[in-house]
Design an enzyme around this catalytic site. Structure first.
Site, PDB file in Angstrom:
ATOM      1  CB  SER A   1      41.441  39.050  33.731  1.00 57.49           C
ATOM      2  OG  SER A   1      41.487  37.660  33.740  1.00 57.49           O
TER       3      SER A   1
ATOM      4  CG  ASP B   1      46.183  36.794  28.254  1.00 58.38           C
ATOM      5  OD1 ASP B   1      46.110  35.698  28.837  1.00 58.38           O
ATOM      6  OD2 ASP B   1      45.717  37.849  28.707  1.00 58.38           O
TER       7      ASP B   1
ATOM      8  CG  HIS C   1      46.254  37.019  32.092  1.00 55.49           C
ATOM      9  ND1 HIS C   1      45.132  37.302  31.353  1.00 55.49           N
ATOM     10  CD2 HIS C   1      45.849  37.028  33.378  1.00 55.49           C
ATOM     11  CE1 HIS C   1      44.092  37.464  32.164  1.00 55.49           C
ATOM     12  NE2 HIS C   1      44.514  37.313  33.403  1.00 55.49           N
TER      13      HIS C   1
HETATM   14  P1  4NP Z   1      41.712  36.521  35.838  1.00 55.56           P
HETATM   15  O1  4NP Z   1      41.727  35.555  34.565  1.00 55.56           O
HETATM   16  O2  4NP Z   1      40.447  37.287  35.921  1.00 55.56           O
HETATM   17  O3  4NP Z   1      42.954  37.307  35.725  1.00 55.56           O
HETATM   18  O4  4NP Z   1      41.816  35.579  37.031  1.00 55.56           O
HETATM   19  C1  4NP Z   1      40.851  34.571  34.227  1.00 55.56           C
HETATM   20  C2  4NP Z   1      41.323  33.632  33.365  1.00 55.56           C
HETATM   21  C3  4NP Z   1      40.519  32.565  32.993  1.00 55.56           C
HETATM   22  C4  4NP Z   1      39.243  32.476  33.488  1.00 55.56           C
HETATM   23  C5  4NP Z   1      38.735  33.433  34.344  1.00 55.56           C
HETATM   24  C6  4NP Z   1      39.551  34.484  34.720  1.00 55.56           C
HETATM   25  N1  4NP Z   1      38.451  31.365  33.145  1.00 55.56           N
HETATM   26  O5  4NP Z   1      37.297  31.317  33.537  1.00 55.56           O
HETATM   27  O6  4NP Z   1      38.965  30.472  32.492  1.00 55.56           O
END
Ligand code: 4NP
Length: 593
Positions: free
Chosen positions: A455, A535, A567
């Site tokens: 992520s 995702d 995701h």
């Molecule tokens: P995470 O996913 O790291 O699993 O929290 C994300 C999803 C989207 C964004 C950042 C992290 N974003 O900046 O949109």
């Protein structure tokens, strides 16, 4: 030699399977004489309950659960959501009785991304905020019906309810650097906003008798306060014991009211946490406690504890005698015991001199210097604590030292540190991650170094390989971000807002500059890409374009699209589908001579 040392493929699969099957446990509440917790103990993330007197455990849900509302002592139902779109995070609300039986669809809402919910145990209704591609709203659902209370254009999290009064927090001034408290009256529809000081960060209000308990940084550090909603009086909670104060915690992981009006809190410092009731420490082993559930007569508390090298166990503490006992054990399989490394906490200097906290897990089998992975957490507003991580331990048992930096923007080290990435994602935080690799070489720990993350950690992996190509010998990017502009156009209303907060407004120029696809021609290290097909947070589509560019530029890479997965990693099988290709790839590029 493709596979490392004495590790043939069948050996690797066997020890990896044995590791991923170690269950995780998280206590989420106490109701009707039962401890409610989540676990993946039978392979799927679901809800369970424990009768602490008989020791009997019961699995409540069958299919993977997406999110859960805090159980309420008055209701025997637990409210939760399930994804109904193969991992796309389009959810509907369900309830299940603590006594078991069939789960029930609470109300036939449109499938939405739920991002915060509270269960009113008195009237058995669910208040939640949720997003669709076009907008966000505050909703209420009850058996058989639902209503949109209001549409919202910012991120708002309901956190508690008393009578008709819903309380929560959110970005109510539209300032990406602050958070305010709100109250919403279900009777009148009136929304009120409160902050002790404009520009401060205020979180998670919990309500009791018209008073809210919340965390605020308005004095420059995170502390708990009580605000009387009718008189407007603000005060610090009074505690009968001094352990809480002496501990000097930095952030609160969870807190609430004990039935009789005292306050409990789980408090973090240097990546570990401890629990306190009325200021007195709850007896527990060292490590990370996630949440504290207290029984009806306030005599017992339940929590799970883990460390980076000991898996979660659930404990019962006797608040009167000060003793504790294991109520759900979690032994490490014999063949893994000797392979798990030792872990420690340290701080190192980043490029601009900022001290970066980091956990190090040294592999028992890697040698020094040995192959090393810089593991970058997601979020970005989260952290690697001294708590069990299947990703980190998989690397460690496969023969890699792991450096897990809590780069600027991470939680756990105060609001000032957390807010440092706002307006600068992929800037200072990337320097911090590269400096972790330099630290590993400087300490004589690391020989070859890979970067790996999921992520936001996948984003950092792509960006690091393109912008700091000299630092890395390989990279593994899971569910990563390669193009902020395209991702914005594919996101729903919540994630569009999330990106606007991260970039301190819709700054397209910065979004292009911080997108890994801009630097794809600079990637020199072999890259392993792993991405869930469905995702909806970090969509696959831009990654496929990035792959075409890698091909054009003659890079060495492999791509694993995981079908029918979203995701969120919800099954033991999903974990295996991510880790096995990642480790086979690392074995080839970090260990082969
Ligand atoms: P995470 O996913 O790291 O699993 O929290 C994300 C999803 C989207 C964004 C950042 C992290 N974003 O900046 O949109």
């Amino acid at each position: 030699m493709v596979y490392s040392v004495s590790q043939g493929l069948s050996d690797l699969v066997r020890i990896l399977e044995s590791l991923v099957k170690i269950p995780v446990y998280g206590v989420i509440g106490f109701t009707h004489g039962r401890v409610v917790y989540w676990s993946n103990v039978e392979g799927v993330l679901g809800l369970w309950c424990l009768d602490p007197v008989s020791g009997e455990v019961k699995r409540l849900t069958r299919e993977p659960v997406h999110s859960v509302a805090r159980p309420h002592p008055k209701s025997r139902f637990i409210a939760f959501t399930k994804d109904v779109a193969k991992g796309r995070e389009l959810e509907k609300p369900f309830i299940i009785s603590i006594h078991g039986g069939e789960e029930e669809l609470l109300a036939d809402t449109p499938p939405m991304r739920f991002f915060s919910m509270v269960w009113d145990g008195v009237k058995e209704r669910l208040v939640f905020s949720a997003a669709t591609p076009s907008g966000m709203g505050l909703y209420m659902a009850w058996r058989g019906g639902f209503e949109r209370l209001m549409s919202i254009n910012t991120i708002m999290y309901p956190t508690d309810i008393e009578g008709d009064l819903v309380v929560g927090a959110g970005l109510l001034r539209g300032n990406p650097l602050s958070m305010e408290i709100f109250t919403y009256d279900l009777g009148t529809g009136e929304l009120r906003v409160y902050t002790p000081k404009e520009g401060s960060v205020n979180k998670e209000p919990m309500i009791r008798n018209g008073e809210i308990l919340f965390e605020s940084n308005f004095k420059g550090f995170n502390a708990l306060y009580i605000y009387d909603l009718s008189t407007g009086e603000l005060r610090s909670p009074e505690m009968s014991y001094r352990d809480y104060e002496e501990y000097g915690g930095v952030e609160h992981l969870a807190y609430g009211w004990v039935g009789d009006g005292r306050v409990w809190a789980v408090v973090k410092r240097d990546g570990r946490s401890r629990a306190f009731v009325d200021g007195r420490e709850v007896p527990s082993p060292e490590g990370t406690i996630g949440y504290l559930a207290i029984n009806e007569d306030c005599s017992k508390a339940y929590y799970s504890v883990s460390t980076l090298t000991t898996p979660h166990r659930i404990y019962e503490a006797d608040l009167r005698s000060g003793s504790y006992r294991v109520v759900i054990d979690n032994p490490i399989p014999e063949e893994l015991r000797g392979r798990l490394g030792r872990s420690y906490f340290t701080r190192y200097k980043s490029r601009d001199g900022l001290k970066i906290p980091m956990y190090v897990v040294e592999s028992a089998t890697a040698g020094k210097p040995g192959p090393t992975v810089v593991y970058v957490h997601g979020g970005p507003w989260s952290e690697i604590m001294d708590s069990w991580s299947v990703m980190i331990n998989a690397l460690s048992i496969a023969g890699y030292h792991v450096l897990a930096p809590n780069f600027r923007g991470s939680t756990g080290y105060g609001e000032e540190f957390r807010l440092m990435d706002i307006g600068d994602p992929g800037g200072g935080d990337l320097d911090d991650v590269a400096a972790a690799a330099e630290w590993g070489r400087g300490e004589g720990l690391a020989s070859k170094i890979a970067i790996m993350g999921y992520s936001y950690g996948g984003y950092m992996t792509y960006l690091a390989l393109g912008r700091r190509p000299d630092v890395w010998d390989a990279g593994v990017a899971g569910a990563g971000i390669v193009d902020w502009v395209e991702m914005y156009s594919l996101s729903d209303a919540l994630y569009r807002k999330f990106i606007e907060v991260l970039f301190k407004g819709l700054n397209r120029e910065l979004m292009v500059e911080r997108s890994p696809i801009k630097y794809v021609d600079k990637v020199r290290a072999p890259l392993c890409i792993i991405h869930p097909q469905n995702d909806s947070r970090t969509p696959l589509k831009p990654v496929l374009r990035y792959v075409e560019e890698l091909l054009k530029h003659g890079a060495t890479f492999e791509v694993h699209v995981i079908p029918d997965m979203g995701h969120v990693v919800k099954t033991v099988e999903d974990v295996m589908r991510i880790l096995l290709p990642a480790i086979l790839f690392l074995n080839k590029y970090l260990k082969a001579q």
